[in-house]
Design a protein around this motif. Structure first.
Motif, PDB file in Angstrom:
ATOM      1  N   ASP A 158       0.810  -1.216   0.000  1.00  0.00           N
ATOM      2  CA  ASP A 158       0.000   0.000   0.000  1.00  0.00           C
ATOM      3  C   ASP A 158       0.845   1.270   0.000  1.00  0.00           C
ATOM      4  OD1 ASP A 158      -2.489  -1.125  -0.186  1.00  0.00           O
ATOM      5  OD2 ASP A 158      -2.927  -1.038   1.962  1.00  0.00           O
ATOM      6  N   ALA A 159       2.111   1.157   0.394  1.00  0.00           N
ATOM      7  CA  ALA A 159       2.981   2.335   0.413  1.00  0.00           C
ATOM      8  C   ALA A 159       3.264   2.866  -0.978  1.00  0.00           C
ATOM      9  CB  ALA A 159       4.296   2.019   1.122  1.00  0.00           C
ATOM     10  N   VAL A 160       2.956   2.099  -2.023  1.00  0.00           N
ATOM     11  CA  VAL A 160       3.159   2.602  -3.388  1.00  0.00           C
ATOM     12  C   VAL A 160       2.348   3.882  -3.625  1.00  0.00           C
ATOM     13  CG1 VAL A 160       1.291   1.361  -4.568  1.00  0.00           C
ATOM     14  CG2 VAL A 160       3.442   1.810  -5.781  1.00  0.00           C
ATOM     15  N   LEU A 161       1.306   4.078  -2.820  1.00  0.00           N
ATOM     16  CA  LEU A 161       0.520   5.310  -2.943  1.00  0.00           C
ATOM     17  C   LEU A 161       1.339   6.541  -2.569  1.00  0.00           C
ATOM     18  CD1 LEU A 161      -2.784   3.981  -1.320  1.00  0.00           C
ATOM     19  CD2 LEU A 161      -2.307   4.305  -3.764  1.00  0.00           C
ATOM     20  N   ASP A 162       2.424   6.343  -1.818  1.00  0.00           N
ATOM     21  CA  ASP A 162       3.300   7.453  -1.437  1.00  0.00           C
ATOM     22  C   ASP A 162       4.474   7.626  -2.398  1.00  0.00           C
ATOM     23  OD1 ASP A 162       1.711   7.659   0.873  1.00  0.00           O
ATOM     24  OD2 ASP A 162       2.982   6.217   1.952  1.00  0.00           O
ATOM     25  N   TYR A 163       4.530   6.830  -3.446  1.00  0.00           N
ATOM     26  CA  TYR A 163       5.713   6.773  -4.302  1.00  0.00           C
ATOM     27  C   TYR A 163       5.778   7.770  -5.457  1.00  0.00           C
ATOM     28  CZ  TYR A 163       7.967   2.637  -2.311  1.00  0.00           C
ATOM     29  OH  TYR A 163       8.645   1.768  -1.488  1.00  0.00           O
ATOM     30  N   ALA A 177       5.789   7.018 -17.219  1.00  0.00           N
ATOM     31  CA  ALA A 177       4.381   7.111 -17.607  1.00  0.00           C
ATOM     32  C   ALA A 177       3.612   5.857 -17.191  1.00  0.00           C
ATOM     33  CB  ALA A 177       4.269   7.339 -19.111  1.00  0.00           C
ATOM     34  N   TYR A 178       4.220   4.700 -17.410  1.00  0.00           N
ATOM     35  CA  TYR A 178       3.542   3.461 -17.022  1.00  0.00           C
ATOM     36  C   TYR A 178       3.455   3.351 -15.503  1.00  0.00           C
ATOM     37  CZ  TYR A 178       2.448  -1.485 -16.504  1.00  0.00           C
ATOM     38  OH  TYR A 178       1.858  -2.666 -16.147  1.00  0.00           O
ATOM     39  N   ALA A 179       4.523   3.709 -14.806  1.00  0.00           N
ATOM     40  CA  ALA A 179       4.515   3.650 -13.341  1.00  0.00           C
ATOM     41  C   ALA A 179       3.452   4.573 -12.759  1.00  0.00           C
ATOM     42  CB  ALA A 179       5.889   4.007 -12.800  1.00  0.00           C
ATOM     43  N   GLU A 180       3.289   5.749 -13.336  1.00  0.00           N
ATOM     44  CA  GLU A 180       2.253   6.667 -12.863  1.00  0.00           C
ATOM     45  C   GLU A 180       0.866   6.090 -13.083  1.00  0.00           C
ATOM     46  OE1 GLU A 180       3.316  10.134 -15.050  1.00  0.00           O
ATOM     47  OE2 GLU A 180       4.735  10.859 -13.535  1.00  0.00           O
ATOM     48  N   SER A 181       0.692   5.392 -14.210  1.00  0.00           N
ATOM     49  CA  SER A 181      -0.585   4.733 -14.469  1.00  0.00           C
ATOM     50  C   SER A 181      -0.844   3.637 -13.438  1.00  0.00           C
ATOM     51  CB  SER A 181      -0.583   4.133 -15.880  1.00  0.00           C
ATOM     52  OG  SER A 181      -1.677   3.246 -16.069  1.00  0.00           O
ATOM     53  N   VAL A 182       0.198   2.889 -13.102  1.00  0.00           N
ATOM     54  CA  VAL A 182       0.061   1.818 -12.109  1.00  0.00           C
ATOM     55  C   VAL A 182      -0.349   2.390 -10.759  1.00  0.00           C
ATOM     56  CG1 VAL A 182       1.349   0.110 -10.762  1.00  0.00           C
ATOM     57  CG2 VAL A 182       1.615   0.204 -13.249  1.00  0.00           C
ATOM     58  N   ARG A 185      -4.031   3.600 -10.819  1.00  0.00           N
ATOM     59  CA  ARG A 185      -4.986   2.488 -10.795  1.00  0.00           C
ATOM     60  C   ARG A 185      -4.968   1.764  -9.452  1.00  0.00           C
ATOM     61  NH1 ARG A 185      -3.366  -1.200 -15.360  1.00  0.00           N
ATOM     62  NH2 ARG A 185      -1.434  -0.004 -15.469  1.00  0.00           N
ATOM     63  N   TYR A 186      -3.788   1.702  -8.842  1.00  0.00           N
ATOM     64  CA  TYR A 186      -3.689   1.081  -7.517  1.00  0.00           C
ATOM     65  C   TYR A 186      -4.510   1.882  -6.505  1.00  0.00           C
ATOM     66  CZ  TYR A 186      -1.716  -1.333  -3.501  1.00  0.00           C
ATOM     67  OH  TYR A 186      -1.561  -2.084  -2.360  1.00  0.00           O
ATOM     68  N   ALA A 187      -4.457   3.199  -6.597  1.00  0.00           N
ATOM     69  CA  ALA A 187      -5.237   4.033  -5.665  1.00  0.00           C
ATOM     70  C   ALA A 187      -6.727   3.734  -5.791  1.00  0.00           C
ATOM     71  CB  ALA A 187      -4.957   5.507  -5.937  1.00  0.00           C
ATOM     72  N   ALA A 188      -7.198   3.561  -7.021  1.00  0.00           N
ATOM     73  CA  ALA A 188      -8.615   3.247  -7.229  1.00  0.00           C
ATOM     74  C   ALA A 188      -8.958   1.861  -6.679  1.00  0.00           C
ATOM     75  CB  ALA A 188      -8.942   3.327  -8.715  1.00  0.00           C
ATOM     76  N   LEU A 189      -8.061   0.910  -6.885  1.00  0.00           N
ATOM     77  CA  LEU A 189      -8.292  -0.447  -6.366  1.00  0.00           C
ATOM     78  C   LEU A 189      -8.299  -0.448  -4.845  1.00  0.00           C
ATOM     79  CD1 LEU A 189      -8.507  -3.526  -7.021  1.00  0.00           C
ATOM     80  CD2 LEU A 189      -6.015  -3.597  -6.784  1.00  0.00           C
ATOM     81  N   ALA A 190      -7.337   0.264  -4.243  1.00  0.00           N
ATOM     82  CA  ALA A 190      -7.232   0.288  -2.783  1.00  0.00           C
ATOM     83  C   ALA A 190      -8.455   0.926  -2.141  1.00  0.00           C
ATOM     84  CB  ALA A 190      -5.965   1.034  -2.371  1.00  0.00           C
ATOM     85  N   ALA A 191      -9.031   1.912  -2.822  1.00  0.00           N
ATOM     86  CA  ALA A 191     -10.204   2.591  -2.275  1.00  0.00           C
ATOM     87  C   ALA A 191     -11.497   1.835  -2.549  1.00  0.00           C
ATOM     88  CB  ALA A 191     -10.309   3.994  -2.863  1.00  0.00           C
ATOM     89  N   GLY A 192     -11.433   0.874  -3.482  1.00  0.00           N
ATOM     90  CA  GLY A 192     -12.629   0.139  -3.861  1.00  0.00           C
ATOM     91  C   GLY A 192     -12.585  -1.314  -3.436  1.00  0.00           C
ATOM     92  N   PRO A 193     -12.435  -2.241  -4.407  1.00  0.00           N
ATOM     93  CA  PRO A 193     -12.509  -3.674  -4.074  1.00  0.00           C
ATOM     94  C   PRO A 193     -11.510  -4.134  -3.017  1.00  0.00           C
ATOM     95  CG  PRO A 193     -12.628  -3.337  -6.449  1.00  0.00           C
ATOM     96  CD  PRO A 193     -12.289  -2.003  -5.859  1.00  0.00           C
ATOM     97  N   LEU A 279      -1.299  -5.563  -8.830  1.00  0.00           N
ATOM     98  CA  LEU A 279      -0.494  -5.619  -7.607  1.00  0.00           C
ATOM     99  C   LEU A 279       0.950  -5.994  -7.915  1.00  0.00           C
ATOM    100  CD1 LEU A 279      -2.979  -7.430  -5.177  1.00  0.00           C
ATOM    101  CD2 LEU A 279      -2.663  -4.980  -5.528  1.00  0.00           C
ATOM    102  N   ILE A 280       1.141  -6.894  -8.852  1.00  0.00           N
ATOM    103  CA  ILE A 280       2.504  -7.277  -9.255  1.00  0.00           C
ATOM    104  C   ILE A 280       3.212  -6.081  -9.867  1.00  0.00           C
ATOM    105  CG2 ILE A 280       3.815  -8.669 -10.906  1.00  0.00           C
ATOM    106  CD1 ILE A 280       1.638 -10.866 -10.466  1.00  0.00           C
ATOM    107  N   ALA A 281       2.537  -5.352 -10.752  1.00  0.00           N
ATOM    108  CA  ALA A 281       3.138  -4.168 -11.366  1.00  0.00           C
ATOM    109  C   ALA A 281       3.509  -3.134 -10.319  1.00  0.00           C
ATOM    110  CB  ALA A 281       2.172  -3.568 -12.390  1.00  0.00           C
ATOM    111  N   ALA A 282       2.665  -2.990  -9.294  1.00  0.00           N
ATOM    112  CA  ALA A 282       2.964  -2.035  -8.221  1.00  0.00           C
ATOM    113  C   ALA A 282       4.246  -2.419  -7.496  1.00  0.00           C
ATOM    114  CB  ALA A 282       1.784  -1.963  -7.252  1.00  0.00           C
ATOM    115  N   ARG A 283       4.419  -3.713  -7.241  1.00  0.00           N
ATOM    116  CA  ARG A 283       5.653  -4.132  -6.556  1.00  0.00           C
ATOM    117  C   ARG A 283       6.883  -3.847  -7.410  1.00  0.00           C
ATOM    118  NH1 ARG A 283       7.006  -4.796  -1.391  1.00  0.00           N
ATOM    119  NH2 ARG A 283       8.683  -6.322  -1.065  1.00  0.00           N
ATOM    120  N   VAL A 284       6.775  -4.043  -8.691  1.00  0.00           N
ATOM    121  CA  VAL A 284       7.911  -3.782  -9.574  1.00  0.00           C
ATOM    122  C   VAL A 284       8.270  -2.297  -9.550  1.00  0.00           C
ATOM    123  CG1 VAL A 284       8.757  -3.928 -11.943  1.00  0.00           C
ATOM    124  CG2 VAL A 284       7.316  -5.755 -11.024  1.00  0.00           C
ATOM    125  N   VAL A 285       7.270  -1.447  -9.554  1.00  0.00           N
ATOM    126  CA  VAL A 285       7.518  -0.003  -9.449  1.00  0.00           C
ATOM    127  C   VAL A 285       8.248   0.304  -8.146  1.00  0.00           C
ATOM    128  CG1 VAL A 285       6.392   2.248  -9.155  1.00  0.00           C
ATOM    129  CG2 VAL A 285       5.589   0.665 -10.927  1.00  0.00           C
TER     130      VAL A 285
END
Length: 326
Positions: A158-163, A177-182, A185-193, A279-285
């Motif tokens: 979840d700390a990726v939101l601070d990245y 650009a791709y990392a910013e997209s990740v 989208r992670y922020a939307a996922l974390a706030a939703g499902p 989630l995997i993409a977030a970890r790579v970022v």
């Protein structure tokens, strides 16, 4: 590895005085995230791991030894280090090391080849999944978790939101650009499902250095320093991210085998499985951004901090290209 930064002879004296462990033939320093870590060897090879905690880390040390003891009591078959008590029967002690009063704790050494050096195969991948599931089942029952286990630290998913500032500073234009997209989208996922998923204590760092292997089996799970309270699928995503870095070409097959095994054990449902690519993409970022930031701030730790940088960059590119082709 390098010789003990606190002095091998001094540490050998601590081992004998505090833990009753005599005859240490060698005490060798190895790199780790926070505490000074040493491999203690006898005449026949490594026997123990000694950790000298950084100042102010009593809560972290207490948590780690408590988690290890809980795993040993609950499922002794899970291959984790065993806490070695002091002569007074305590899980750690305070002693003067390098002129400072420091917290010191000792555990057994687990033999095995780090996953980063092992040949991946289907049997090993499914055994990692099985081991992770068993560990999650035990950690779910860790007592008073809400009072002592953190919900956020720099490596928690979840700390990726601070990245975003780290992404801006350390990733090149093609990655950014791709990392910013990740992260968006992670922020939307974390706030939703993801917000509706049950949370528990998770290991939080099933990386290639923290899993030891013997043939096609897991022989050790080490480093409980990144345990947090989070959804169990975060643990799964972290493991799959590092497996993909280890073998990008076979990642789809290994990921499917891993997830199928967890699903068969009741450790992964369809909703969680659908979240995994993001989630995997977030970890790579995180590996790229935080690793590079650590290397800049602490040049003496750059080699350690950047050990996954090249495979993470390759994986990020592959994930980006796959999404672009859809």
């Amino acid at each position: 590895m390098n010789r003990a930064t606190h002095g091998a002879d001094r540490l050998a004296a601590v081992l004998e005085r505090e833990f009753g462990l005599s005859g240490a033939a060698d005490v060798t320093h190895v790199y780790s995230e926070a505490d000074a870590t040493y491999i203690v060897s006898g005449p026949s090879g490594p026997t123990h791991v000694l950790k000298v905690a950084a100042p102010g880390r009593i809560a972290d040390v207490t948590l780690q030894v408590s988690l290890l003891a809980h795993v040993e009591r609950s499922d002794p078959g899970i291959p984790v280090p065993r806490v070695v008590p002091t002569r007074r029967g305590e899980p750690f002690c305070r002693t003067v090391v390098g002129g400072e009063s420091r917290l010191v704790h000792l555990s057994t050494f687990l033999a095995g080849r780090p996953l980063e050096l092992a040949a991946l195969n289907s049997r090993l991948v499914t055994d990692i999944a099985t081991t992770q599931h068993r560990l999650q089942a035990v950690l779910e029952s860790f007592p008073d978790a809400g009072a002592v286990v953190p919900v956020r630290h720099p490596w928690a998913l979840d700390a990726v939101l601070d990245y975003p500032p780290l992404v801006e500073e350390h990733l090149d234009a093609g990655q950014r650009a791709y990392a910013e997209s990740v992260t968006a989208r992670y922020a939307a996922l974390a706030a939703g499902p993801a917000a509706r998923l049950p949370r528990q204590v998770i290991h939080g760092d099933f990386n290639l250095s923290n899993l030891l292997t013997a043939g096609r089996r897991v022989s050790g799970v080490i480093d409980f320093g990144d345990c947090v309270i989070g959804p169990r699928v975060h643990d799964v995503a972290i493991a799959l991210a590092y497996l993909a870095m280890r073998d990008i070409g076979a990642r789809a097959r290994f990921s499917a085998e891993y997830c199928d095994r967890l699903a068969a054990l009741g450790g992964l449902d369809e909703d969680e499985r659908a979240m995994l690519p993001l989630l995997i993409a977030a970890r790579v970022v995180m590996v790229l951004a935080l690793g590079r930031d650590t290397a800049r701030r602490s040049p003496d730790r750059a080699e350690y901090a950047l050990r996954y940088d090249a495979p993470a960059a390759d994986l990020l590119r592959a994930l980006r290209d796959e999404e672009a082709d859809k």
